[in-house]
Design an enzyme around this catalytic site. Structure first.
Site, short mmCIF file in Angstrom:
data_model
loop_
_atom_site.label_atom_id
_atom_site.label_comp_id
_atom_site.label_asym_id
_atom_site.label_seq_id
_atom_site.Cartn_x
_atom_site.Cartn_y
_atom_site.Cartn_z
N ASN A 2 0.87 -1.17 0.00
CA ASN A 2 0.00 0.00 0.00
C ASN A 2 0.91 1.22 0.00
O ASN A 2 1.52 1.54 1.01
CB ASN A 2 -0.89 -0.04 1.26
CG ASN A 2 -1.70 1.23 1.45
OD1 ASN A 2 -1.78 2.07 0.54
ND2 ASN A 2 -2.31 1.38 2.62
N TRP A 3 0.99 1.87 -1.15
CA TRP A 3 1.93 2.99 -1.29
C TRP A 3 1.44 4.28 -0.66
O TRP A 3 2.16 5.27 -0.63
CB TRP A 3 2.25 3.22 -2.78
CG TRP A 3 3.21 2.21 -3.34
CD1 TRP A 3 3.90 1.25 -2.65
CD2 TRP A 3 3.63 2.09 -4.70
NE1 TRP A 3 4.70 0.53 -3.50
CE2 TRP A 3 4.55 1.04 -4.77
CE3 TRP A 3 3.30 2.76 -5.89
CZ2 TRP A 3 5.15 0.63 -5.97
CZ3 TRP A 3 3.88 2.37 -7.08
CH2 TRP A 3 4.80 1.31 -7.11
N LYS A 4 0.18 4.31 -0.24
CA LYS A 4 -0.40 5.52 0.35
C LYS A 4 -0.15 6.72 -0.58
O LYS A 4 -0.20 6.54 -1.80
CB LYS A 4 0.13 5.72 1.77
CG LYS A 4 -0.05 4.44 2.60
CD LYS A 4 0.08 4.59 4.08
CE LYS A 4 -0.17 3.24 4.75
NZ LYS A 4 -0.09 3.28 6.20
N HIS B 155 -9.48 1.01 4.96
CA HIS B 155 -8.20 1.17 5.64
C HIS B 155 -8.42 2.11 6.84
O HIS B 155 -9.21 3.05 6.75
CB HIS B 155 -7.16 1.77 4.68
CG HIS B 155 -5.78 1.77 5.27
ND1 HIS B 155 -5.37 2.72 6.16
CD2 HIS B 155 -4.75 0.91 5.12
CE1 HIS B 155 -4.12 2.45 6.54
NE2 HIS B 155 -3.72 1.35 5.91
N GLU C 90 -6.80 4.51 7.94
CA GLU C 90 -6.59 5.94 7.65
C GLU C 90 -7.82 6.54 6.97
O GLU C 90 -8.15 7.71 7.17
CB GLU C 90 -5.32 6.13 6.80
CG GLU C 90 -4.06 5.93 7.66
CD GLU C 90 -2.83 5.44 6.92
OE1 GLU C 90 -2.78 5.52 5.69
OE2 GLU C 90 -1.90 4.95 7.61
N GLU D 107 -5.52 -5.30 10.45
CA GLU D 107 -4.52 -4.26 10.69
C GLU D 107 -4.81 -3.57 12.02
O GLU D 107 -5.60 -2.62 12.07
CB GLU D 107 -4.57 -3.22 9.56
CG GLU D 107 -4.25 -3.80 8.21
CD GLU D 107 -3.60 -2.75 7.30
OE1 GLU D 107 -2.50 -3.02 6.83
OE2 GLU D 107 -4.20 -1.68 7.11
N GLY E 249 2.33 1.90 10.90
CA GLY E 249 3.29 3.00 10.78
C GLY E 249 3.98 3.35 12.09
O GLY E 249 4.61 4.39 12.21
N SER F 228 3.35 -2.47 10.39
CA SER F 228 4.80 -2.53 10.60
C SER F 228 5.42 -3.87 10.19
O SER F 228 6.32 -4.38 10.86
CB SER F 228 5.14 -2.18 12.05
OG SER F 228 4.69 -0.87 12.35
N GLY G 191 2.79 -1.18 4.32
CA GLY G 191 2.87 0.25 4.01
C GLY G 191 4.31 0.65 3.81
O GLY G 191 4.90 0.48 2.73
N GLY G 192 4.92 1.16 4.86
CA GLY G 192 6.28 1.71 4.81
C GLY G 192 7.29 0.86 4.05
O GLY G 192 7.98 1.36 3.14
P1 PGA Z 1 2.83 0.05 7.74
O1 PGA Z 1 1.37 0.32 7.12
O2 PGA Z 1 3.35 -1.22 7.13
O3 PGA Z 1 3.62 1.26 7.37
O4 PGA Z 1 2.63 -0.09 9.22
C1 PGA Z 1 0.47 -0.74 6.91
C2 PGA Z 1 -0.80 -0.22 6.30
O5 PGA Z 1 -1.18 0.91 6.57
O6 PGA Z 1 -1.46 -0.93 5.51
#
Ligand code: PGA
Length: 246
Positions: free
Chosen positions: A10-12, A95, A97, A167, A173, A213, A234-235
């Site tokens: 997930n590149w956000k 998600h 967010e 999640e 994050g 993470s 994500g990251g």
């Molecule tokens: P993260 O994000 O790996 O940076 O914790 C995961 C996500 O938001 O799907």
């Protein structure tokens, strides 16, 4: 039987089309292992370039969100048909967010899910509890509510097209990963709950990804748990080396 692993990035809000293309060109040579399905969700404006770059590879391109409406006067929104035309094969929905910053509730997410299925896009439904909810022993109730309301009235065929991402919000994050045991317990609850309203067969078949993470150092232990079928990253999905290693 060896399980199929699903690795989703997930590149956000990262990567312009040129950056997305170059990332995919670099990562493609590493994506050739059977038994691993790879998914990348770029921002809307990089979907088309990513899908061109991924053509002929084993990488599936998708979106991070979409509108619940088919079309109409919804300024700033992007429809399921638009992401599909740009090359999306799947879509991440719900998600945390989106839930937190854009006020998406289970009802909105449910409508998006129905729309995605009508458009023949594979949904990845995200669920997860906050730190507070976990400390007050509400994890199971929260997960069940998100699943009950999000998956309301879906038939067997629709359910079998779905992926779920567990999640925990406190792990996204933050560098704080759930331990494999904690994640396994939550995945087990999710699978058992799905079985209670669908069938055992469907519950067994739905891939449940862990997100929060995930990195090269913890992926192996997470995937060794029986109910963890993959990861939503994500990251670490923003770095060619770590994504390729995962
Ligand atoms: P993260 O994000 O790996 O940076 O914790 C995961 C996500 O938001 O799907």
């Amino acid at each position: 039987m060896k399980k199929t692993i699903h690795i989703a990035g997930n590149w956000k809000m990262h990567f312009l089309p040129g950056e997305a293309t170059s990332f995919i060109e670099k990562v493609t040579p590493f994506v050739k292992m059977g038994g691993v399905n790879v998914y990348i969700a770029p921002p809307y404006t990089s979907i088309q370039a990513s899908s061109r770059a991924a053509k002929g590879s084993l990488i599936h391109i998708g979106a991070q969100n979409m509108s619940e409406h088919e079309s109409g006067a919804y300024t700033g929104e992007i429809s399921s048909a638009m992401i599909k035309e740009a090359g999306a094969q799947f879509v991440i929905l719900g998600h945390s967010e989106r839930r937190t910053y854009f006020c998406e509730d289970n009802q909105v997410i449910h409508r998006k899910l129905k729309r995605a299925l009508e458009e023949e896009l594979q949904p990845i439904l995200c669920v997860g509890e906050t730190d507070e909810e976990r400390s007050s022993n509400q994890t199971q109730a929260i997960l069940e509510k998100q699943l009950r309301e999000g998956l309301r009235d879906l038939g067997a065929k629709e359910l079998s097209l779905l992926m779920i991402a567990y999640e925990p919000i406190w792990a996204i994050g933050t560098g704080k990963t759930a331990t494999p045991e904690m994640a396994e317990e939550a995945h087990g609850l999710i699978r058992t709950y799905i079985q209670s309203f669908a069938s055992r067969e469907i519950a067994k078949k739905i891939p449940i990804l862990y997100g929060g993470s995930v990195k090269t150092e913890n992926i192996r232990d997470l995937l060794s748990e029986p109910n963890i079928d993959g990861a939503l990253i994500g990251g670490a999905s923003l770095d060619v080396r770590s994504f390729a290693q995962i």
